[in-house]
Design an enzyme around this catalytic site. Structure first.
Site, PDB file in Angstrom:
ATOM      1  N   HIS A  90       0.889  -1.217  -0.212  1.00 35.00           N
ATOM      2  CA  HIS A  90       0.080  -0.045   0.043  1.00 35.00           C
ATOM      3  C   HIS A  90       0.790   1.308  -0.127  1.00 35.00           C
ATOM      4  O   HIS A  90       2.028   1.307   0.737  1.00 35.00           O
ATOM      5  CB  HIS A  90      -0.883   0.148   1.192  1.00 35.00           C
ATOM      6  N   ASP A 146     -15.474   2.224   7.649  1.00 37.13           N
ATOM      7  CA  ASP A 146     -14.237   3.342   7.484  1.00 37.13           C
ATOM      8  C   ASP A 146     -14.868   4.531   6.261  1.00 37.13           C
ATOM      9  O   ASP A 146     -14.541   5.658   6.457  1.00 37.13           O
ATOM     10  CB  ASP A 146     -13.083   2.344   6.640  1.00 37.13           C
ATOM     11  N   ARG A 188     -15.058  12.268   8.973  1.00 32.95           N
ATOM     12  CA  ARG A 188     -13.751  13.268   9.362  1.00 32.95           C
ATOM     13  C   ARG A 188     -13.487  14.406   8.321  1.00 32.95           C
ATOM     14  O   ARG A 188     -12.859  15.493   8.851  1.00 32.95           O
ATOM     15  CB  ARG A 188     -12.759  12.343   9.582  1.00 32.95           C
ATOM     16  N   SER A 212      -7.821   3.306   9.648  1.00 38.99           N
ATOM     17  CA  SER A 212      -8.563   3.621   8.268  1.00 38.99           C
ATOM     18  C   SER A 212      -7.826   2.863   7.135  1.00 38.99           C
ATOM     19  O   SER A 212      -8.314   2.093   6.325  1.00 38.99           O
ATOM     20  CB  SER A 212      -8.569   4.922   7.890  1.00 38.99           C
ATOM     21  N   LYS A 214      -8.684  -1.469   5.646  1.00 34.14           N
ATOM     22  CA  LYS A 214      -8.978  -1.660   4.213  1.00 34.14           C
ATOM     23  C   LYS A 214      -8.094  -2.960   3.548  1.00 34.14           C
ATOM     24  O   LYS A 214      -8.405  -3.645   3.039  1.00 34.14           O
ATOM     25  CB  LYS A 214      -8.808  -0.273   3.266  1.00 34.14           C
TER      26      LYS A 214
HETATM   27  N1  URA Z   1      -6.241   7.444   3.641  1.00 32.60           N
HETATM   28  C1  URA Z   1      -7.057   6.701   4.236  1.00 32.60           C
HETATM   29  O1  URA Z   1      -7.322   5.673   3.632  1.00 32.60           O
HETATM   30  N2  URA Z   1      -7.768   6.808   5.285  1.00 32.60           N
HETATM   31  C2  URA Z   1      -7.438   8.188   5.910  1.00 32.60           C
HETATM   32  O2  URA Z   1      -7.879   8.300   7.318  1.00 32.60           O
HETATM   33  C3  URA Z   1      -6.309   9.100   5.321  1.00 32.60           C
HETATM   34  C4  URA Z   1      -5.935   8.786   4.353  1.00 32.60           C
END
Ligand code: URA
Ligand code: CA
Length: 433
Positions: free
Chosen positions: A82, A161, A168, A183, A187
């Site tokens: 990632h 999320d 947010r 977050s 994923k």
């Molecule tokens: N990218 C994400 O996937 N989540 C966040 O909270 C910030 C950046």
């Protein structure tokens, strides 16, 4: 349990239990907890932080809020990579076939996303016929046979999320290490990775502007991963200037092919080898990063990495002949050079703004509905630290429009030429614990 008590506890610096965190995440996902209470808690977390246990619990509660991809029918250790995102980041396109050439299963699920250029799928779709709309059965079969396949986003992954991130975004609580780390990790974990390699970018083109912030985020994510049983490593890499030379979809695909041949830009090659080495170690194909790196170099040198890329494209309907004949890729109607206005050394190429310039050409998306022009973008001929003569081309603009004056102006404003300058460090830190 009452949400107001949980908010007050966090506001006063208390530590939330796993049950409390699960209550919040489930309740908010279902709509039982209103936005105003969730945003209040997010703000309390922003100021009070979270312990390692809280971060792990939040991550897993978000993982469990939706579907989890089951990759157990794929043999071997599935390592995912990632990147926190940058400009001209071609690494996935190179890394995927490269590690697959060492028989490491690359089972990649990818989305389209927003940004300066498209996502990995958009770049791959520059290859005629290539598609990611394959069944899960086909996906599993391809990875078991050829060690690499890419499938479009399937299932309802981490709905918690999605909802919390959107909240947010409008409540001033994006920039919180525990919230960002959980977050991102939720994923990756929901997508089924056994092990995770993180490329945390730092610099003006990145989410984390300073090395210290990037390091804190990387350490938080590595800790979460290892705590919940997914071996995780990270690299902190530079995003003060674009990575490699190409920015744009088909242009980056060409750059990826060059890099798989061992003829890619130095910085992209170095980052790919560093991230790839971590993937090889996590997949337990090598004991040390040095051994892993040598293995990767050998499949570049003997052509196996490039061969793997061809098979991968063909398996998913793509015209693999583009690898030997990249001129078959979509190409732009116009090319313009950007001559240096004076002699000196390039001292700054503001990654973020150069990314916006490529977006102005149509290489990226601002909204999900935007169409991408796969052919357009930029190819840099100079990077920070390179000497340049007045009049020499700094970069080539590939466009399908005959007026690029605004793009040129944007580029000139964001490329500085000084008397002297050093190239920036590419890799600031390797986090393996
Ligand atoms: N990218 C994400 O996937 N989540 C966040 O909270 C910030 C950046
Ligand atoms: Ca690039």
């Amino acid at each position: 349990m009452r949400m107001v008590d949980i908010i007050s506890k966090k506001r006063d610096g208390g530590e939330l239990s796993q049950e409390e965190i699960k209550f919040v995440v489930d309740g908010y996902t279902k709509g039982d907890i209103p936005d105003y209470q969730m945003s209040s808690l997010a703000m309390a977390i922003f100021f009070q932080d979270m312990s390692d246990e809280e971060r792990a619990a939040l991550t897993m509660a978000m993982v469990e809020s939706g579907d989890q991809i089951d990759l157990s029918n794929i043999n071997g250790i599935k390592v995912d990579k990632h990147s926190t995102g940058g400009v001209g980041d071609t690494t996935t396109l190179v890394l995927a076939p490269l590690v697959a050439a060492l028989d490491i299963p690359v089972a990649k699920m990818s989305g389209r996303g927003l940004g300066h250029t498209g996502g990995t799928i958009d770049k791959l779709e520059a290859v005629d016929g290539f598609h990611v709309e394959i069944s899960e059965e086909e996906f599993v079969r391809l990875v078991n046979e050829n060690h690499i396949a890419v499938i479009g986003q399937t299932g309802n992954l981490t709905p918690a999320d999605k909802k919390i991130y959107a909240l947010r975004d409008v409540t001033g609580t994006v920039n919180s290490i525990p919230l960002i780390a959980s977050s991102i990790m939720s994923k990756k974990i929901a997508a089924g990775a056994d092990a995770i390699v993180l490329d945390v970018k730092t610099g003006n083109g990145a989410f984390m502007k300073t090395v210290e912030e990037a390091e804190a985020l990387a350490e938080a994510m590595v800790k979460i991963g290892n705590q919940v049983g997914r071996k995780t490593m990270a690299i902190i890499s530079d995003m003060s200037q674009p990575l490699g030379n190409a920015i744009g979809n088909a242009l980056e695909l060409r750059e990826a092919i060059d890099t798989l041949k061992g003829e890619g830009p130095e910085d992209l090659t170095e980052l790919v080898l560093s991230l790839g080495a971590q993937m090889v170690v996590l997949a337990q194909k090598a004991d040390t990063l040095e051994d892993a790196r040598a293995m990767l170099q050998s499949v570049i040198d003997n052509g196996q990495a490039l061969e793997k890329f061809k098979t991968f494209l063909a398996n998913q309907g793509g015209d693999a002949s583009i690898v030997d004949e990249p001129s078959k890729l979509p190409s732009a109607e116009y090319q313009y050079e950007l001559p240096a206005k004076k002699s000196g050394v390039v001292s700054d190429m503001v990654a973020n703004e150069i990314g916006i310039a490529s977006m102005m050409l149509g290489a990226g998306r601002q909204t999900k509905e935007d169409e991408i022009d796969l052919a357009v973008g930029l190819v840099l001929h100079k990077k920070v630290g390179d000497a340049v003569e007045a009049g020499e081309s700094l970069l080539t603009i590939y466009a399908n429009q005959n007026d690029v004056e605004q793009v040129k102006q944007k580029l000139y404003e964001n490329i500085t030429i000084s008397e002297t300058a050093d190239s920036p460090q590419l890799i600031y830190k390797v986090i393996t614990k």
